[in-house]
Write a protein that holds these residues in place. Sequence first.
Motif, short mmCIF file in Angstrom:
data_model
loop_
_atom_site.label_atom_id
_atom_site.label_comp_id
_atom_site.label_asym_id
_atom_site.label_seq_id
_atom_site.Cartn_x
_atom_site.Cartn_y
_atom_site.Cartn_z
N THR A 1 47.50 50.22 33.04
CA THR A 1 46.17 49.65 33.32
C THR A 1 46.24 48.54 34.37
O THR A 1 45.46 48.52 35.32
CB THR A 1 45.53 49.11 32.02
N ALA A 2 47.22 47.63 34.20
CA ALA A 2 47.33 46.50 35.14
C ALA A 2 47.62 47.01 36.55
O ALA A 2 47.07 46.53 37.54
CB ALA A 2 48.42 45.54 34.68
N GLU A 3 48.47 48.04 36.62
CA GLU A 3 48.88 48.59 37.93
C GLU A 3 47.68 49.20 38.65
O GLU A 3 47.46 48.96 39.85
CB GLU A 3 49.91 49.68 37.65
N ILE A 4 46.87 49.96 37.93
CA ILE A 4 45.75 50.64 38.58
C ILE A 4 44.66 49.62 38.97
O ILE A 4 44.03 49.74 40.02
CB ILE A 4 45.19 51.78 37.67
N LEU B 1 40.90 44.97 41.28
CA LEU B 1 40.07 44.47 40.17
C LEU B 1 40.89 43.77 39.09
O LEU B 1 40.40 43.56 37.98
CB LEU B 1 39.27 45.63 39.54
N ALA B 2 42.12 43.37 39.43
CA ALA B 2 42.98 42.73 38.43
C ALA B 2 42.31 41.49 37.83
O ALA B 2 42.40 41.23 36.63
CB ALA B 2 44.32 42.38 39.06
N GLU B 3 41.60 40.75 38.67
CA GLU B 3 40.96 39.50 38.20
C GLU B 3 39.71 39.76 37.35
O GLU B 3 39.21 38.85 36.70
CB GLU B 3 40.52 38.66 39.42
N GLU B 4 39.21 40.98 37.44
CA GLU B 4 37.94 41.31 36.75
C GLU B 4 38.18 42.04 35.43
O GLU B 4 37.23 42.56 34.84
CB GLU B 4 37.04 42.19 37.64
N ARG B 5 39.41 42.06 34.98
CA ARG B 5 39.77 42.89 33.83
C ARG B 5 38.84 42.67 32.62
O ARG B 5 38.50 43.60 31.91
CB ARG B 5 41.22 42.60 33.46
N ARG B 6 38.42 41.42 32.41
CA ARG B 6 37.61 41.13 31.21
C ARG B 6 36.11 41.12 31.51
O ARG B 6 35.29 40.82 30.66
CB ARG B 6 38.05 39.78 30.61
N ARG B 7 35.74 41.44 32.73
CA ARG B 7 34.31 41.42 33.10
C ARG B 7 33.60 42.67 32.61
O ARG B 7 34.12 43.77 32.76
CB ARG B 7 34.17 41.39 34.62
N PRO B 8 32.38 42.53 32.05
CA PRO B 8 31.63 43.73 31.66
C PRO B 8 31.23 44.53 32.90
O PRO B 8 30.92 43.94 33.95
CB PRO B 8 30.40 43.17 30.96
N TYR B 9 31.21 45.82 32.74
CA TYR B 9 30.87 46.73 33.84
C TYR B 9 29.53 46.36 34.49
O TYR B 9 29.40 46.36 35.72
CB TYR B 9 30.82 48.16 33.29
N LEU C 1 30.71 47.45 28.52
CA LEU C 1 32.13 47.83 28.50
C LEU C 1 32.90 47.02 29.54
O LEU C 1 32.51 46.96 30.70
CB LEU C 1 32.25 49.34 28.81
N ARG C 2 34.00 46.40 29.11
CA ARG C 2 34.77 45.60 30.07
C ARG C 2 35.65 46.51 30.92
O ARG C 2 36.02 47.61 30.49
CB ARG C 2 35.65 44.59 29.31
N VAL C 3 35.99 45.98 32.11
CA VAL C 3 36.76 46.75 33.09
C VAL C 3 38.05 47.31 32.47
O VAL C 3 38.33 48.51 32.54
CB VAL C 3 37.07 45.86 34.32
N GLY C 4 38.82 46.43 31.84
CA GLY C 4 40.10 46.85 31.24
C GLY C 4 39.90 47.86 30.12
O GLY C 4 40.67 48.81 29.97
N GLU C 5 38.80 47.65 29.33
CA GLU C 5 38.52 48.59 28.23
C GLU C 5 38.20 49.98 28.77
O GLU C 5 38.59 51.00 28.20
CB GLU C 5 37.33 48.09 27.41
N ALA C 6 37.45 50.01 29.89
CA ALA C 6 37.08 51.31 30.49
C ALA C 6 38.34 52.06 30.90
O ALA C 6 38.48 53.26 30.62
CB ALA C 6 36.17 51.10 31.70
N VAL C 7 39.27 51.35 31.54
CA VAL C 7 40.51 52.01 31.98
C VAL C 7 41.32 52.48 30.75
O VAL C 7 41.80 53.62 30.71
CB VAL C 7 41.36 51.07 32.87
N ASP C 8 41.42 51.62 29.72
CA ASP C 8 42.17 52.01 28.52
C ASP C 8 41.55 53.23 27.85
O ASP C 8 42.24 54.14 27.38
CB ASP C 8 42.20 50.84 27.51
#
Length: 249
Positions: free
Chosen positions: A110-113, A119-127, A91-98
Amino acid sequence: MPAVVVDALRKSFGDVRAVEDVGFVVTEGEVFGILGPNGAGKTTTVECVAGALAPDSGSIRVLGVDPRRSPRLVKEQVGYQLQSSALPPTLRVGEAVDLFAAFYDSPVDTAEILDLVGLAEERRRPYGKLSGGQQQRLSIALALVGSPKVAVFDELTTGLDPIGRRLVWDLVDRIRDGGVTILLVTHYLDEVERLCDRVAVIDRGRTVFVGTPAQLRQRSAGGAKEPATLEDAYVRLLGAGRSGQKEES
Ligand SMILES: Nc1ncnc2c1ncn2[C@@H]1O[C@H](COP(=O)(O)OP(=O)(O)OP(=O)(O)O)[C@@H](O)[C@H]1O
């Protein structure tokens, strides 16, 4: 109004009496530490506060609301930090938040949190590819997605290196500055000194102390020389309740 009131809380799991008699009051806006030895009943207590567990008896109020009567309302007000291993590694970081945001009517952006937790730069990184510290910061982001008034963090910095711990401490400061009341379960007395306004010490299912870190030091001095560190004071407090058990030197 206090943020959290716990009174005469009791909770068993089968024959195991996890919480016998726990009580404390958390003032709005403070960082309140919950300390105690392994198995003392800390997690059980905060799970009751978050509405994840139903107490056997006693009372809990979160911003005046009883989690047993209004579980949905309390879950909206309380952000509970999920154990990090509970997320799938792909699961990617941004997907987890969404995903978590979908549970709330008005979630934070999502971007704000992700920006808040660094972790803004890691948004597409898998957990599964995040470092331990990044995983912890993601778990904090997930607890805050619903804009809670109360956040519960359980052993937030366990296993983190000193730099990772400081990043998390700074983040806790910022969350408090944003007006969120924080319950922090921890084993680290330096963390308590750095972050907590007041603490409750739980031992074998009972509250044995509630007060400021300075009061904890004074209390366990008891006429004798003041303990050198808060950890000394804490160990002395718990040692006093263990007749027949000697501290190892
Ligand atoms: N779901 C459960 N089923 C059975 N026993 C449980 C359950 N959850 C907790 N316990 C028991 O209740 C007691 C208190 O556990 P709890 O996790 O609340 O302690 P803790 O103070 O958070 O401990 P630690 O510091 O080790 O995390 C322990 O004896 C534990 O084994």
